[in-house]
Design a protein around this motif. Structure first.
Motif, short mmCIF file in Angstrom:
data_model
loop_
_atom_site.label_atom_id
_atom_site.label_comp_id
_atom_site.label_asym_id
_atom_site.label_seq_id
_atom_site.Cartn_x
_atom_site.Cartn_y
_atom_site.Cartn_z
N VAL A 48 -31.91 -45.21 5.95
CA VAL A 48 -30.28 -44.81 5.75
C VAL A 48 -30.17 -44.36 4.32
O VAL A 48 -30.36 -45.33 3.37
N ILE A 49 -29.87 -43.04 3.91
CA ILE A 49 -29.45 -42.48 2.81
C ILE A 49 -27.96 -42.50 2.47
O ILE A 49 -27.57 -43.10 1.39
N ARG A 50 -27.24 -42.26 3.57
CA ARG A 50 -25.83 -42.17 3.38
C ARG A 50 -25.37 -42.55 4.88
O ARG A 50 -25.86 -42.33 5.83
N LYS A 51 -24.14 -43.51 4.72
CA LYS A 51 -23.50 -43.88 5.90
C LYS A 51 -22.03 -44.34 5.58
O LYS A 51 -21.67 -44.46 4.37
N VAL A 52 -21.02 -44.00 6.69
CA VAL A 52 -19.76 -44.27 6.61
C VAL A 52 -19.31 -45.61 6.31
O VAL A 52 -19.90 -46.50 7.09
N ALA A 53 -18.69 -45.83 5.06
CA ALA A 53 -17.74 -47.31 4.83
C ALA A 53 -19.00 -48.33 5.11
O ALA A 53 -18.81 -49.53 5.94
N THR A 54 -20.00 -48.31 4.30
CA THR A 54 -20.96 -49.36 4.45
C THR A 54 -21.27 -50.00 2.97
O THR A 54 -20.86 -49.25 1.94
N THR A 55 -21.39 -51.15 2.86
CA THR A 55 -21.89 -51.94 1.66
C THR A 55 -23.19 -52.43 1.66
O THR A 55 -23.61 -53.36 0.77
N GLU A 145 -14.56 -43.57 13.69
CA GLU A 145 -15.94 -42.54 13.80
C GLU A 145 -16.87 -42.93 12.60
O GLU A 145 -16.43 -43.76 11.35
N SER A 146 -18.05 -42.79 12.57
CA SER A 146 -19.12 -42.91 11.70
C SER A 146 -20.06 -41.82 11.50
O SER A 146 -20.26 -41.09 12.49
N ALA A 147 -20.47 -41.84 10.50
CA ALA A 147 -21.90 -40.78 10.64
C ALA A 147 -22.93 -41.34 9.43
O ALA A 147 -22.75 -42.18 8.61
N THR A 148 -24.28 -41.12 9.75
CA THR A 148 -25.33 -41.47 9.06
C THR A 148 -26.32 -40.11 8.74
O THR A 148 -26.54 -39.25 9.43
N ILE A 149 -26.99 -40.27 7.40
CA ILE A 149 -27.77 -39.63 7.15
C ILE A 149 -29.13 -40.39 6.81
O ILE A 149 -29.35 -41.20 6.14
N ASP A 158 -31.43 -34.55 -4.16
CA ASP A 158 -30.18 -34.43 -4.23
C ASP A 158 -29.62 -32.83 -3.25
O ASP A 158 -28.60 -32.96 -2.63
N ALA A 159 -30.55 -32.00 -3.34
CA ALA A 159 -30.23 -30.82 -2.50
C ALA A 159 -30.26 -31.04 -1.05
O ALA A 159 -29.35 -30.41 -0.24
N GLN A 160 -31.17 -31.84 -0.79
CA GLN A 160 -31.18 -32.14 0.67
C GLN A 160 -29.93 -32.87 1.39
O GLN A 160 -29.48 -32.62 2.18
N ILE A 161 -29.81 -33.97 0.31
CA ILE A 161 -28.39 -34.66 0.76
C ILE A 161 -27.16 -33.88 0.85
O ILE A 161 -26.28 -34.00 1.70
N GLU A 162 -27.05 -32.97 -0.01
CA GLU A 162 -26.03 -32.10 -0.27
C GLU A 162 -25.42 -30.88 0.87
O GLU A 162 -24.74 -30.92 1.60
N GLU A 163 -27.08 -30.74 1.38
CA GLU A 163 -27.06 -29.75 2.52
C GLU A 163 -26.48 -30.47 3.90
O GLU A 163 -25.84 -30.11 4.64
N LEU A 164 -27.04 -31.97 3.82
CA LEU A 164 -26.63 -32.51 5.20
C LEU A 164 -25.22 -33.01 5.00
O LEU A 164 -24.58 -32.98 5.99
N LEU A 165 -24.75 -33.57 3.90
CA LEU A 165 -23.27 -33.62 3.77
C LEU A 165 -22.55 -32.73 3.93
O LEU A 165 -21.33 -32.94 4.80
N GLN A 166 -22.89 -31.38 3.78
CA GLN A 166 -21.98 -30.14 4.16
C GLN A 166 -21.88 -30.08 5.85
O GLN A 166 -20.97 -29.75 6.35
N LYS A 167 -23.06 -30.46 6.28
CA LYS A 167 -22.81 -30.43 8.05
C LYS A 167 -22.03 -31.46 8.52
O LYS A 167 -21.45 -31.18 9.48
N LEU A 168 -21.98 -32.53 7.83
CA LEU A 168 -21.25 -33.70 8.40
C LEU A 168 -19.80 -33.20 8.15
O LEU A 168 -18.71 -33.58 8.79
N ASP A 174 -15.09 -36.99 6.06
CA ASP A 174 -14.75 -36.60 4.47
C ASP A 174 -16.05 -37.47 3.62
O ASP A 174 -16.57 -38.26 4.06
N ARG A 175 -16.62 -36.34 2.97
CA ARG A 175 -17.81 -36.59 2.23
C ARG A 175 -17.69 -37.87 1.62
O ARG A 175 -18.45 -38.72 1.20
N SER A 176 -16.33 -38.19 0.93
CA SER A 176 -16.35 -39.38 0.20
C SER A 176 -16.51 -40.73 0.73
O SER A 176 -16.65 -41.83 0.20
N SER A 177 -16.26 -40.60 2.10
CA SER A 177 -16.48 -41.83 2.74
C SER A 177 -17.93 -42.13 3.29
O SER A 177 -18.28 -43.23 3.62
N LEU A 178 -18.80 -41.28 3.24
CA LEU A 178 -20.25 -41.62 3.15
C LEU A 178 -20.95 -42.15 2.04
O LEU A 178 -21.22 -41.50 0.92
#
Length: 241
Positions: A48-55, A145-149, A158-168, A174-178
């Protein structure tokens, strides 16, 4: 005994609350699924690289495609809960919801989640490098709702993360929630003290000794506290001798 029970209780609370983003009014929306989804190609470990509201840290997902469903094991490490090296394993089953295999019903095998209806959508994947998913839990007139990269490796450019963030973002997130998930200081398998599993039987803690041999199959926090107390007494007796 009381102290050990408290330690276990803290871990169990962490298992339930670490992903505690809020419910909102309204029904779940339909996310855009990936085309021609092949569940079997998801098999194996994803980080998991990014996920909504996780610590959580050191979070990963293991998929196993069976004849009847796609099993999903979500593995995470709670932050600063106890002095022990602990991982939490949540087991879920994904079954096709309709005609599109990329849109599935997700049932987490624990009591709390059994009252919720969860739709799990694979938004995009190339199977070999990345995947992104979107989840929505519905409870009467509310949704969460939740989402995961996901990545096949612990890091992603970073480029791949940005591309996938845009898709979400295009799916309404909201990208800031990931939140970013730290994969840099994760336990080796032999370093894990406790693997607390949440499955169809409730909470099960699988402990292994220094030779990685399973020494007990514990089904609740009382049994775990008793086991810890017993092993600590044994250590004290050995030191006394």
């Amino acid at each position: 005994m009381k102290m050990q029970s408290s330690v276990v209780l803290l871990v169990l609370v962490a298992a339930a609350s670490v992903e505690c983003h809020k419910f909102r009014f309204g029904n779940c929306k339909n996310y855009s699924p990936v085309s021609n989804f092949e569940p079997g190609r998801m098999n194996g470990t994803w980080y998991v690289i990014r996920k909504v509201a996780t610590t959580s840290t050191c979070m990963s997902v293991i998929y196993n495609n069976t004849q009847d469903y796609l099993e999903m094991r979500e593995i995470r490490t709670p932050t600063s809960v106890t002095p022990f090296n602990i991982i939490l394993t949540n087991i879920g089953k994904l079954t096709t919801k309709g005609n599109n295999p990329a849109v599935m019903n997700l049932k987490w095998e624990n009591v709390v989640s059994n009252v919720l209806k969860t739709t799990y959508t694979v938004v995009d994947t190339d199977y070999d490098n990345y995947a992104i998913d979107a989840e929505c839990q519905s409870l009467f007139f509310a949704r969460r709702e939740s989402a995961t990269i996901l990545s096949r490796t612990p890091t992603m450019s970073d480029a791949q993360i940005e591309e996938l963030l845009q898709k979400l973002v295009a799916q309404g997130f909201d990208r800031s929630s990931l939140n970013a998930v730290d994969q840099s200081n994760c336990f080796e398998p032999q370093q894990v003290d406790y693997n607390i599993v949440v499955d169809e039987d409730g909470v099960r803690a699988g402990l292994r000794d220094e030779d990685d041999v399973s020494i007990v199959d514990i089904r609740n926090e009382q049994e775990l506290a008793e086991y810890i107390n017993k092993t600590e007494n044994e250590v004290q007796q050995q030191n006394g001798n």
